[in-house]
Design a protein around this motif. Structure first.
Motif, PDB file in Angstrom:
ATOM      1  N   UNK A   1       0.829  -1.212   0.000  1.00  0.00           N
ATOM      2  CA  UNK A   1       0.000   0.000   0.000  1.00  0.00           C
ATOM      3  C   UNK A   1       0.858   1.255   0.000  1.00  0.00           C
ATOM      4  N   UNK A   2       1.984   1.207   0.705  1.00  0.00           N
ATOM      5  CA  UNK A   2       2.876   2.361   0.761  1.00  0.00           C
ATOM      6  C   UNK A   2       3.457   2.654  -0.622  1.00  0.00           C
ATOM      7  N   UNK A   3       3.883   1.601  -1.307  1.00  0.00           N
ATOM      8  CA  UNK A   3       4.469   1.766  -2.640  1.00  0.00           C
ATOM      9  C   UNK A   3       3.424   2.313  -3.609  1.00  0.00           C
ATOM     10  N   UNK A   4       2.206   1.816  -3.494  1.00  0.00           N
ATOM     11  CA  UNK A   4       1.130   2.302  -4.360  1.00  0.00           C
ATOM     12  C   UNK A   4       0.872   3.786  -4.126  1.00  0.00           C
ATOM     13  N   UNK A   5       0.845   4.188  -2.856  1.00  0.00           N
ATOM     14  CA  UNK A   5       0.616   5.595  -2.527  1.00  0.00           C
ATOM     15  C   UNK A   5       1.777   6.465  -3.001  1.00  0.00           C
ATOM     16  N   UNK A   6       3.002   5.980  -2.788  1.00  0.00           N
ATOM     17  CA  UNK A   6       4.178   6.750  -3.207  1.00  0.00           C
ATOM     18  C   UNK A   6       4.262   6.860  -4.720  1.00  0.00           C
ATOM     19  N   UNK A   7       3.775   5.839  -5.410  1.00  0.00           N
ATOM     20  CA  UNK A   7       3.804   5.857  -6.869  1.00  0.00           C
ATOM     21  C   UNK A   7       2.985   6.984  -7.467  1.00  0.00           C
ATOM     22  N   UNK A   8       2.000   7.468  -6.721  1.00  0.00           N
ATOM     23  CA  UNK A   8       1.191   8.591  -7.190  1.00  0.00           C
ATOM     24  C   UNK A   8       1.927   9.916  -7.044  1.00  0.00           C
ATOM     25  N   UNK A   9       2.997   9.895  -6.255  1.00  0.00           N
ATOM     26  CA  UNK A   9       3.698  11.136  -5.932  1.00  0.00           C
ATOM     27  C   UNK A   9       5.106  11.216  -6.512  1.00  0.00           C
TER      28      UNK A   9
END
Length: 278
Positions: free
Chosen positions: A263-271
């Protein structure tokens, strides 16, 4: 063991070998009934030297240079150790196998208990951009033992080398080590973020300590503080995209050991253009 006191084993400079200090601590623990007489140094407690830095031999310690951690300690024993063992500045109760801090907004925080003294420590972190002094109140910030070559710093270095003066989002900054190293490396901008408030408070201290003046925001907005080339937030990484409207060159995720970072990687991928899991 009965002969050990504050003068036992002292060299001419007044320092004592770590093993002597730990023997003194163990003696107090035995006297207080925390340990039995068959106990040895290996299972007495965890020594956390301050300042902490990589060395090739067991150190001789001056006064107030050691914080100890034990899962069996009580307050009376802790206070006696701080009073009688001059090298010990603080005593913590806790299990070193359990990481201090909080995973995310859905989790409960975990801290050690400060039973006596002061647990403020400093680790000296070697980086290609100069040494960093990273302070932490050890009961509320996870333990890391400094190494001559930090694997985390090496991973960060490789990521930074892919860009010229990159913008960096340190999604789970802890005491600020990787973000500060990024600033030292010449990053154009660094965002520090951690959901754990003590980590943010520690990051503020470490930015100032390492030469980056901090200005508090003075508002109730998400932005906690800022300075030349950096900003500081305290949010769940999954909510960061709601308040940051820019795309970063590098997003760093340094999560707890064993944590599923999907989930962290997915969220960071947006940024970010490049997500680095450390």
């Amino acid at each position: 063991m009965d002969e050990i006191d504050n003068h036992f084993g002292s060299c001419k400079c007044g320092k004592r070998h770590l093993d002597i200090v730990m023997s003194h601590v163990l003696k107090v623990m035995i006297d207080k009934g925390i340990k039995n007489k068959k106990a040895n140094l290996r299972n007495a407690c965890v020594p956390l030297v301050t300042p902490g830095y990589p060395i090739n031999s067991v150190p001789y310690l001056p006064e107030d240079s050691l914080v100890i951690l034990s899962n069996e300690m009580d307050k009376d024993c802790a206070e006696t150790i701080v009073k009688e063992v001059r090298e010990v500045k603080g005593v913590l109760k806790g299990d070193i196998r359990k990481t201090v801090g909080i995973k995310d907004s859905d989790s409960n925080p975990h801290v050690y208990e400060l039973l006596a003294g002061c647990d403020l420590r400093c680790d000296i972190i070697q980086t290609p951009y100069g040494a960093l002094g990273i302070y932490k109140y050890q009961h509320e910030i996870h333990i890391e033992f400094p190494q001559a070559e930090s694997p985390k710093i090496e991973i960060l270095k490789k990521a930074l080398n892919d860009f010229d003066q990159p913008t960096v989002l340190d999604c789970t900054c802890g005491p600020g080590t990787l973000g500060i190293a990024s600033l030292k490396a010449g990053a154009r901008k660094v965002i520090f973020n951690d959901i754990w408030n003590p980590a943010i408070e520690t990051t503020l201290i470490n930015l100032e300590t390492n030469g980056f003046p901090v200005k508090l925001s003075g508002s109730e907005e998400e932005l906690i503080a800022s300075g030349d080339k950096f900003e500081i937030y305290s949010m769940d990484i999954r909510e960061l995209a709601n308040c940051l409207d820019e795309k970063f060159d590098i997003c760093i995720i340094d999560a707890f050991p064993g944590v599923d970072t999907t989930e962290f990687v997915e969220a960071a991928g947006k940024l970010g253009k490049k997500v680095v899991v450390i």
